[in-house]
Scaffold this motif. Structure first.
Motif, short mmCIF file in Angstrom:
data_model
loop_
_atom_site.label_atom_id
_atom_site.label_comp_id
_atom_site.label_asym_id
_atom_site.label_seq_id
_atom_site.Cartn_x
_atom_site.Cartn_y
_atom_site.Cartn_z
N LEU A 123 0.83 -1.20 0.00
CA LEU A 123 0.00 0.00 0.00
C LEU A 123 0.87 1.26 0.00
O LEU A 123 2.03 1.22 0.40
CB LEU A 123 -0.91 0.02 1.23
N THR A 124 0.28 2.36 -0.45
CA THR A 124 0.96 3.64 -0.49
C THR A 124 0.54 4.49 0.70
O THR A 124 -0.64 4.55 1.04
CB THR A 124 0.62 4.39 -1.80
N VAL A 125 1.52 5.14 1.33
CA VAL A 125 1.24 6.02 2.45
C VAL A 125 0.66 7.32 1.91
O VAL A 125 1.36 8.11 1.27
CB VAL A 125 2.52 6.29 3.27
N ASN A 139 -3.83 4.93 4.65
CA ASN A 139 -3.84 4.31 3.33
C ASN A 139 -5.24 4.43 2.75
O ASN A 139 -6.23 4.27 3.48
CB ASN A 139 -3.47 2.83 3.38
#
Length: 205
Positions: A145-147, A157
């Protein structure tokens, strides 16, 4: 090595103590027929070795280190696990480098829906805060996942519908523990920086 792209979910058949401090985990999954004893499979981001197999189930040994660092000890029959087979050399690299070595667990602080998407907010353990960056990658329960937002004590997220529907995130509730594995590159950068500082100090002495 893994990429954090979950292939599917498995159902916990049972989790029993085998010896003091160690456990046997049995998982029902459609991936069982595609694996063999000795293969690696990430379960909620934890790299485990198949020790027993049928056409529909896989069994894994959980050692004391795994129990202490991950949320696998929280599992009960019927719970869902995110599953990913180890990456083949010929595979495309769609996520980020995930070792399957969970660093710690953290509390899920909130889950909110926003149209078709979902916003999850997770506690940021201070011992690992240096390894996370805004717009960087993190593995949450084995999912790359991307912060999207970063604060001193928490991060956010955003989850797209596909990820929400194909993983166990839709089963999680506020207060649940999630597994976190921080970016490997950040760990090596810290290690190298520490070595450089040490060498500079020695040269000045």
């Amino acid at each position: 090595m893994f990429t954090g792209i979950v292939e599917g979910v498995g159902e916990v058949a049972r989790l029993v103590q085998s010896t003091p401090g160690t456990y046997l985990l049995e998982v029902r999954t459609g991936l069982a027929s595609q694996m063999k004893i000795g293969d690696s499979l990430a379960n909620n981001g934890v790299c485990l070795t198949v020790v027993s197999q049928t056409d529909s189930t896989l069994k894994f040994d959980l050692l004391a280190e795994t129990v202490s660092r991950s949320n696998l000890i929280d599992l009960k029959a019927g719970d869902l696990l995110n599953l990913e087979r180890s990456m083949a050399a010929s595979s495309r690299f769609d996520g980020h480098i995930v070792q399957g070595h969970v660093d710690t667990t953290a509390k899920l602080l909130s889950v909110e829906s926003a149209g078709q998407d979902h916003r999850i907010e997770i506690e940021l353990p201070q011992d690992f805060a240096q390894y996370i960056a805004y717009k960087g990658s993190i593995a949450v329960n084995g999912i790359s996942l991307t912060v999207a937002e970063l604060n001193s004590d928490r991060f956010v997220n955003w989850i797209i519908p596909h990820t929400w529907n194909q993983t166990n995130l839709n089963r999680l509730r506020q207060g649940a523990r999630v597994n976190l594995e921080f970016d490997l590159v950040a760990k090596y950068v810290e290690r190298l920086a520490g070595t450089l500082r040490t060498n500079q100090t020695r040269h000045k002495a």
